[in-house]
Design an enzyme around this catalytic site. Structure first.
Site, PDB file in Angstrom:
ATOM      1  CG  ASP A 139      -1.756  -1.228   1.387  1.00  0.00           C
ATOM      2  OD1 ASP A 139      -2.163  -1.790   0.363  1.00  0.00           O
ATOM      3  OD2 ASP A 139      -2.009  -1.627   2.537  1.00  0.00           O
ATOM      4  CD  GLU A 145      -8.285  -2.638  -1.753  1.00  0.00           C
ATOM      5  OE1 GLU A 145      -8.324  -2.675  -0.510  1.00  0.00           O
ATOM      6  OE2 GLU A 145      -7.735  -3.524  -2.432  1.00  0.00           O
ATOM      7  CG  ASN A 201      -4.693  -5.632  -2.256  1.00  0.00           C
ATOM      8  OD1 ASN A 201      -3.602  -6.194  -2.303  1.00  0.00           O
ATOM      9  ND2 ASN A 201      -4.958  -4.676  -1.396  1.00  0.00           N
TER      10      ASN A 201
END
Length: 481
Positions: free
Chosen positions: A31, A220, A285
């Site tokens: 992230d 997201e 992801n």
């Protein structure tokens, strides 16, 4: 005495010279979020750490134990300095009210004539906190003692996941926070869970009500950039497996929208980065941050390449970089790869360099240790050094006259030597620094002469000593002209 090793050096895993991706191979980091300050880019990352079952096998990443944020930085985009971990949440964390610290976002703003830094993070998916500092590397403190954005914040009642912040400080000093995610049942096409909200002038308060961003198939990962007079909102699409609306982003891709106002309204344009599965053969992801550095644009994103190379691609992610091109108001499709981006400047070996600075590595790790030789009282040192391990620096500029000496600070254990080699781990030897064993832990500096280091070369520090023993910990090094 140093003994011969049937294998002269440890093999690199995950990041293989001359590749630029993943950025580091001695730790994970997910992230990513970029902050550019004073000629360096700082990347803040969710601190993925291997989890094990009762039998000692690596299990899937649950994310439930992550309460630290990793920080690395570079001024050339190839050689990265590990600044250690920010203990953000948990009983020992800056924000003790929080249990997790996911998906950080960082911002800088001059307030009352002083540089101030702000680190926003997700307490799992239940709220967003903020830490402050006078430096991009900390120390960090919690100015609120509670979350900045909670379920009680106006405008977030229908947001499934209160997480994944991104922050924009606009040209006029006004600031905005973008966040949210999740898919309510039956709302795959229009989840309506993305939000934008004004931040107060102090950067640690919110103003008014959060406003929805109508992002199709939103899942997201908020991102925000201003290029010219256009605002670019970017996000990761969800994994809905049914028939998708024509023109919508495929599953798990980074898509973008534009506006002429930071609060919208927004126009959807399309997908710009496919899922990591497309490029690296391992999915999961997709999370990103776009930033400008030295007159070019880049995207930081994560993929499970290091964990795949280690044989444990169970949700453990590593940060990568590739270039971004804006053309006629559009973001061109981005290609992810192992090559990464070009090094933007040579590395200067004549300044004091933290040992946890590397382009490539094999075998080593890094840890924050107490050190009275550093003004902060601690140093992020190179640790877990075994015989044959090494680190390497890319495009080191020794100059026409060349280097004459090398010095380093170390914390001796079994002792050994640092071999200085050019271009590869078994390349030309330009000098050797001996590190004697020590029974007491004390930081020591030593110096040796070198010869043959001229021009621009890759530099390898190869560690030699008793096989099976931990040799020493390395704090700083520097060449002399």
């Amino acid at each position: 005495m140093t003994q011969a090793n049937p294998t002269p050096f440890t093999t690199a895993v995950g990041k293989i010279p001359p590749a630029g991706n993943p950025l580091v191979a001695h730790k994970f980091g997910a992230d990513p979020y970029a902050l550019v300050f004073d000629g360096r880019v700082y990347l803040y990352m969710t601190n993925d750490v291997l989890e094990y079952d009762a039998d000692g096998n690596v299990k899937d990443n649950t994310y439930g134990n992550i309460n630290k944020i990793g920080v690395i930085s570079s001024d050339d985009l190839m050689n990265w300095t590990d600044h250690g971990n920010i203990v953000a949440a948990g009983p020992e964390g800056a924000a003790q009210w929080a249990t997790q610290s996911w998906a950080p976002a960082a911002a800088h703003k001059v307030i009352d004539g002083k540089d101030r830094f702000f680190l926003y993070f997700a307490n799992n998916a239940s709220g967003i906190g903020v830490l402050t500092s006078d430096s991009p590397t900390g120390p960090w403190v919690d100015p609120l003692g509670e979350a900045l954005i909670l379920r009680s914040t106006p405008g977030v009642e229908e947001v499934t996941w209160l997480f994944d912040p991104a922050v924009l400080v606009d040209d006029d000093g006004s600031a905005y926070i973008y966040f949210g995610g999740g898919v309510p049942k039956g709302k795959d096409e229009w989840p309506d869970t993305a939000r934008v909200m004004r931040l107060g002038d102090d950067m640690i308060s919110v103003v008014g009500e959060a406003v929805p961003i109508p992002a199709p198939y939103m899942f997201e990962d908020a991102g925000i950039n201003k290029v010219g007079g256009t605002y670019y909102y970017t996000y990761c699409s969800n994994f809905f497996t049914g028939e998708r609306t024509a023109g919508s982003p495929p599953a798990g891709e980074i898509a973008y929208m534009t506006s002429d106002n930071p609060m919208g309204p927004w126009t959807y344009h399309g997908s710009i980065l496919k899922n990591p599965e497309h490029f690296f053969g391992v999915g999961g992801n997709n999370h990103h941050a776009i930033f400008a550095f030295r007159d070019a644009w880049y995207i930081a994103y994560h993929a499970q390449t290091l964990s795949k190379a280690l044989g444990v691609s169970n949700g453990y992610r590593s940060t990568h970089l590739n270039q971004v091109v804006f053309r006629d108001g559009a973001i061109l499709e981005i290609r992810a790869d192992y090559d990464g981006v070009g090094q933007v400047k040579d590395f200067d070996p004549y300044v004091r360099t933290a040992a946890a600075t590397m382009a490539w590595s094999a075998g080593v790790t890094a840890a924050t240790l107490v050190s009275n030789e550093d003004p902060s009282g601690s140093v992020v040192a190179l640790t877990d050094i075994d015989h044959g391990d090494w680190i390497a620096l890319s495009r080191v500029n020794f100059g026409e006259a060349g280097a004459s000496s090398f010095q380093a600070s170390y914390l001796a254990e079994a002792g050994g030597a640092i071999e200085l080699r050019l271009d590869q781990a078994d390349g030309e030897l330009i000098g050797t620094l001996r590190v004697p064993s020590a029974s007491e832990a004390a930081w020591t500096e030593a110096k040796t002469q070198v010869a043959g280091a001229q021009g621009v070369r890759d530099l390898y520090l190869v560690f030699k000593g008793e096989p099976g023993a931990k040799l020493f910990k390395l704090g700083y090094w520097q060449f002399g002209e």
